[in-house]
Scaffold this motif. Structure first.
Motif, PDB file in Angstrom:
ATOM      1  N   GLY A 350      -0.869  -7.648 -14.001  1.00  0.00           N
ATOM      2  CA  GLY A 350       0.079  -7.565 -12.897  1.00  0.00           C
ATOM      3  C   GLY A 350       0.109  -6.182 -12.284  1.00  0.00           C
ATOM      4  N   HIS A 351       0.080  -5.153 -13.132  1.00  0.00           N
ATOM      5  CA  HIS A 351       0.078  -3.785 -12.617  1.00  0.00           C
ATOM      6  C   HIS A 351      -1.232  -3.451 -11.909  1.00  0.00           C
ATOM      7  N   ILE A 352      -2.351  -3.944 -12.446  1.00  0.00           N
ATOM      8  CA  ILE A 352      -3.630  -3.719 -11.778  1.00  0.00           C
ATOM      9  C   ILE A 352      -3.643  -4.420 -10.416  1.00  0.00           C
ATOM     10  N   GLY A 353      -3.103  -5.630 -10.347  1.00  0.00           N
ATOM     11  CA  GLY A 353      -3.042  -6.334  -9.064  1.00  0.00           C
ATOM     12  C   GLY A 353      -2.294  -5.546  -8.014  1.00  0.00           C
ATOM     13  N   GLY A 354      -1.139  -4.983  -8.403  1.00  0.00           N
ATOM     14  CA  GLY A 354      -0.399  -4.142  -7.476  1.00  0.00           C
ATOM     15  C   GLY A 354      -1.152  -2.881  -7.117  1.00  0.00           C
ATOM     16  N   ALA A 355      -1.851  -2.306  -8.101  1.00  0.00           N
ATOM     17  CA  ALA A 355      -2.637  -1.093  -7.847  1.00  0.00           C
ATOM     18  C   ALA A 355      -3.746  -1.360  -6.835  1.00  0.00           C
ATOM     19  N   LEU A 356      -4.439  -2.490  -6.986  1.00  0.00           N
ATOM     20  CA  LEU A 356      -5.485  -2.822  -6.029  1.00  0.00           C
ATOM     21  C   LEU A 356      -4.890  -3.018  -4.635  1.00  0.00           C
ATOM     22  N   GLY A 357      -3.703  -3.631  -4.577  1.00  0.00           N
ATOM     23  CA  GLY A 357      -3.024  -3.766  -3.294  1.00  0.00           C
ATOM     24  C   GLY A 357      -2.709  -2.417  -2.673  1.00  0.00           C
ATOM     25  N   LEU A 358      -2.280  -1.456  -3.499  1.00  0.00           N
ATOM     26  CA  LEU A 358      -1.951  -0.125  -2.986  1.00  0.00           C
ATOM     27  C   LEU A 358      -3.204   0.602  -2.502  1.00  0.00           C
ATOM     28  N   ILE A 359      -4.306   0.452  -3.228  1.00  0.00           N
ATOM     29  CA  ILE A 359      -5.559   1.093  -2.821  1.00  0.00           C
ATOM     30  C   ILE A 359      -6.053   0.515  -1.503  1.00  0.00           C
ATOM     31  N   HIS A 360      -6.066  -0.813  -1.385  1.00  0.00           N
ATOM     32  CA  HIS A 360      -6.466  -1.429  -0.118  1.00  0.00           C
ATOM     33  C   HIS A 360      -5.523  -1.008   1.009  1.00  0.00           C
ATOM     34  N   SER A 361      -4.233  -0.913   0.707  1.00  0.00           N
ATOM     35  CA  SER A 361      -3.259  -0.496   1.723  1.00  0.00           C
ATOM     36  C   SER A 361      -3.554   0.894   2.248  1.00  0.00           C
ATOM     37  N   TYR A 362      -3.898   1.803   1.354  1.00  0.00           N
ATOM     38  CA  TYR A 362      -4.180   3.177   1.778  1.00  0.00           C
ATOM     39  C   TYR A 362      -5.391   3.212   2.699  1.00  0.00           C
ATOM     40  N   GLY A 363      -6.387   2.395   2.387  1.00  0.00           N
ATOM     41  CA  GLY A 363      -7.536   2.298   3.284  1.00  0.00           C
ATOM     42  C   GLY A 363      -7.150   1.785   4.654  1.00  0.00           C
ATOM     43  N   VAL A 364      -6.250   0.801   4.697  1.00  0.00           N
ATOM     44  CA  VAL A 364      -5.768   0.276   5.981  1.00  0.00           C
ATOM     45  C   VAL A 364      -5.015   1.358   6.749  1.00  0.00           C
ATOM     46  N   GLU A 365      -4.145   2.080   6.048  1.00  0.00           N
ATOM     47  CA  GLU A 365      -3.346   3.115   6.712  1.00  0.00           C
ATOM     48  C   GLU A 365      -4.217   4.247   7.249  1.00  0.00           C
ATOM     49  N   LEU A 366      -5.306   4.532   6.563  1.00  0.00           N
ATOM     50  CA  LEU A 366      -6.214   5.586   7.028  1.00  0.00           C
ATOM     51  C   LEU A 366      -7.163   5.085   8.107  1.00  0.00           C
TER      52      LEU A 366
END
Length: 519
Positions: A350-366
Motif C-alpha cells: 500500500g505504501h509503495i502504491g502511494g509512493a509510485l503515485g507520488l513519483i508519477h505526480s511529480y513528473g506530471v507537475e514538472l
C-alpha cells in the motif's frame, strides 16, 4: 411544511457528515529544505514511524549508529515537502473491493464523468472549482440521498442513483461510475463482505490527509479507482487480468495489488504487459508466508515486488534497528525493494502504491514529456533506496542476514521516497534497460545435458544463457511511443492477446440495479 423542513435539515446534516470539511494544519507542508517535523499534517500522529525520515525521539539512544541518519521509515514526510501529488494520477486498487463509508476515502474515489450527470446547478463537473471532480462536487445536489443505506453520501450512492443501463462513455462497461466488480460481475465494487483488505490498501496509498481523521495516505492528492477482483486478498488470475485491462483502459497511472492468485495464466501475464506498455507502474506484494516461494500475480516481469521491514524488538521503544525483515513477509530473488509498515507485505505494498503515485505526480507537475515510464520509475525507486546492511546480524539468529547492495531478503533496500523525488529534480532519471534473456525465472527444461568434461548428467535447472541487456537511452533522448520506450518487443502481440481474451470472455454482469437479489 414542518415535515418538509425536517427532511431538508436531515439531508443537509447527512451531507455534511458524509463529506467532511478539511480541518488540518494550514502551514503543512513546509519548505523542502526545512525540518519536516516542524509542520506535519494533523493526522500524522506520533506512532506512524514507517512514514518518518528521522529516528523517533524515544529511539535515538537505542538505534544502531549506522541508521541514525537513515530515519525509521520511507521518508514520506520529507517527500510531501516536494509534492503531495495530483488528482491527475489515479491509483487502481485491485483487491477485495471498497467500503464506501470509509471517511478517509469518500472524497478520494475517481468518478467517471462519462457516466455521470453534471452536478446540479453547476456549469461543469468541478462544481466547487477546486481542481478535482469528486463527491464534494455533489454536495447539496437534491437528486442524491443515502441510497445504499450506510449513513453517508458516497460514490456507492451515485452508482445506485445514476446507473441507467447505458454505456455513456462507450468503453464497453455499462455504468462504470466508480470502478468495477469482476468478482460479482457488476458495476459496484463494494466490499459486500466487509473484509476490508482493499479499503486498507487504498487508505495506505492515498487516504485524505490533513483532514482530522484517520491517518495520511502516502500520495495525499492521488485518486483511487476501486477494482474488485475477489472477496479477499486471494484472487483468480483471470479476474485479476480483467481488472488490469479495465484499469489500464481507464487511464490510471499506478496499479496496486496486494494479492495472492490461485493460478497463473497467459491472460494475466499479457494483461500486465499491456498495462506496462500503457505507462502504468505496478506495486505488487511478495505476500506473507515467511517463505522463499514466488507469489503470483506479483512476480510477473515489470512489477515492483515488495516486502516489509519493521523494528527489531517486540516493543518499539527498545528498537536497535528499523530495518529488520518482518517475520511474516516473503523474500527471494524477485524482491525489488522493501517498504516499512505495521501490516506485513500488504501494508508495505500500500505504501509503495502511494509512493509510485507520488513519483508519477511529480513528473506530471514538472511537465516531463514524455512522462515517466514504469522502467524509469522502477529505476528511481531502486537507485534511491536505503541499503539494508547489518553485519552484526550475522551472529544473531533472530536477524535475517543482509549484504551490501541487492540481496534476496531486502532487494535493493528500504524505500526512500524523498530521495527518489530528488533524483528527478536533479535530472538524474536513470536510463531504461530491458533484460531480454534469460527471464528472471528462466531455466533449461531439458532433463539431461552432456558436459564436455564428463559424462551425460542431469541438469534440470540450468540458466539458459548469460543475460542479454538492451539499453533504452536516457529520459531526454528516448522515443515517445510508450511501447518503444518500455522496450517490450511483444507489446503489440500482448495487447492483441489481452484484448482478444477480454472480448472472448463471458458477457459482463449487469449493473447493480439489475441484480435480482439486490446485493
Amino acid at each position: 411544511m414542518k415535515t418538509t423542513l425536517r427532511i431538508l435539515i436531515f439531508a443537509a446534516a447527512l451531507a455534511m457528515a458524509a463529506v467532511p470539511v478539511t480541518a488540518g494544519n494550514p502551514d503543512w507542508p513546509n519548505g523542502p529544505d526545512e525540518d519536516p517535523r516542524l509542520e506535519t499534517p494533523d493526522d500524522l500522529g506520533s506512532g506512524r514511524w514507517y512514514l518518518y525520515s528521522y529516528i523517533p525521539d524515544e529511539n535515538v539512544d537505542s538505534i544502531r549508529p549506522e541508521e541514525a541518519d537513515l530515519g525509521s521509515g520511507i521518508h514520506a514526510d520529507a517527500a510531501w515537502q516536494v509534492t503531495t501529488g495530483t488528482p491527475e494520477v489515479v491509483i487502481a486498487v485491485l483487491d477485495s473491493g471498497i467500503n464506501w463509508d470509509e471517511i478517509d476515502l469518500i472524497n478520494k474515489i475517481y468518478l467517471n464523468a462519462g457516466e455521470l450527470p453534471i452536478p446540479e446547478g453547476a456549469a461543469g463537473y468541478d462544481a466547487n472549482e477546486d481542481g478535482v471532480f469528486n463527491m464534494r462536487d455533489y454536495t447539496g445536489d437534491s437528486r442524491i440521498d443515502d441510497a445504499n443505506g450506510n449513513g453517508r453520501i458516497d460514490a456507492g450512492d451515485l452508482i445506485r442513483i445514476f446507473s441507467d443501463e447505458t454505456d455513456g462513455d462507450g468503453n464497453g462497461y455499462v455504468d462504470d461510475i466508480a470502478g468495477w466488480d469482476f468478482y460479482r460481475h457488476d458495476n459496484d465494487p463494494a466490499d459486500d463482505t466487509r473484509y476490508g483488505h482493499g479499503t486498507g490498501e487504498a487508505k495506505q496509498a492515498a487516504a485524505e490527509t490533513n483532514n482530522g481523521h484517520g491517518g495520511p495516505g502516502v500520495c495525499p492528492e492521488c485518486l483511487i479507482l476501486p477494482v474488485r477482483v475477489g472477496d479477499s486478498f486471494v484472487a483468480e488470475a483471470n479476474r485479476f487480468a480483467q481488472g488490469v485491462v479495465f484499469a489500464a483502459d481507464s487511464g490510471v497511472g499506478v496499479i496496486l495489488e496486494a494479492l495472492g492468485a490461485i493460478n497463473n495464466t497467459d491472460f494475466a501475464r499479457d494483461a500486465v504487459a499491456y498495462a506496462l506498455s500503457r505507462g502504468i507502474s505496478f506495486a505488487a506484494s511478495a505476500a506473507d508466508e515467511n517463505s522463499f516461494h514466488h507469489n503470483y500475480p506479483a512476480n510477473y516481469n515489470g512489477t515492483i515486488y515488495t516486502n516489509n521491514v519493521v523494528y527489531d524488538t517486540m516493543e518499539r521503544d527498545a528498537a536497535t534497528s528499523f530495518m529488520a525483515l518482518d517475520t511474516c513477509t516473503n523474500w527471494g530473488p524477485k524482491v525489488t525493494v522493501s517498504a516499512a509498515s505495521n501490516n506485513c507485505s500488504s501494508g508495505a505494498t500500500g505504501h509503495i502504491g502511494g509512493a509510485l503515485g507520488l513519483i508519477h505526480s511529480y513528473g506530471v507537475e514538472l511537465g516531463l514529456d514524455p512522462p515517466l515510464s514504469p522502467a524509469e520509475v522502477m529505476g528511481l525507486v531502486t537507485m534511491s533506496a536505503s541499503d539494508v546492511y547489518n553485519p552484526e546480524g550475522e551472529d544473531n539468529e533472530r536477524v535475517y542476514p543482509s549484504l551490501p547492495g541487492w540481496d534476496k531478503y531486502f532487494g535493493h533496500g528500504r524505500l526512500n521516497l524523498r530521495a527518489a523525488l530528488d533524483l528527478i529534480a536533479d535530472g538524474m532519471i536513470p536510463p531504461e534497460a530491458l533484460v531480454e534473456s534469460p527471464r528472471w525465472f528462466g531455466t533449461d527444461s531439458r532433463r539431461h545435458r552432456r558436459d564436455r568434461h564428463g559424462p551425460r548428467r542431469r541438469a534440470a535447472f540450468r540458466l539458459l544463457r548469460l543475460p542479454s541487456v538492451r539499453a533504452m537511452g536516457s529520459h531526454a533522448g528516448r522515443r515517445r511511443t510508450r511501447a518503444d520506450r518500455f522496450g517490450v518487443r511483444s507489446d503489440d502481440r500482448d495487447r492483441r492477446r489481452a484484448r482478444r481474451a477480454v472480448a472472448e470472455r463471458p458477457a459482463r454482469g449487469k449493473s447493480r440495479q439489475q441484480r435480482p437479489d439486490g446485493g
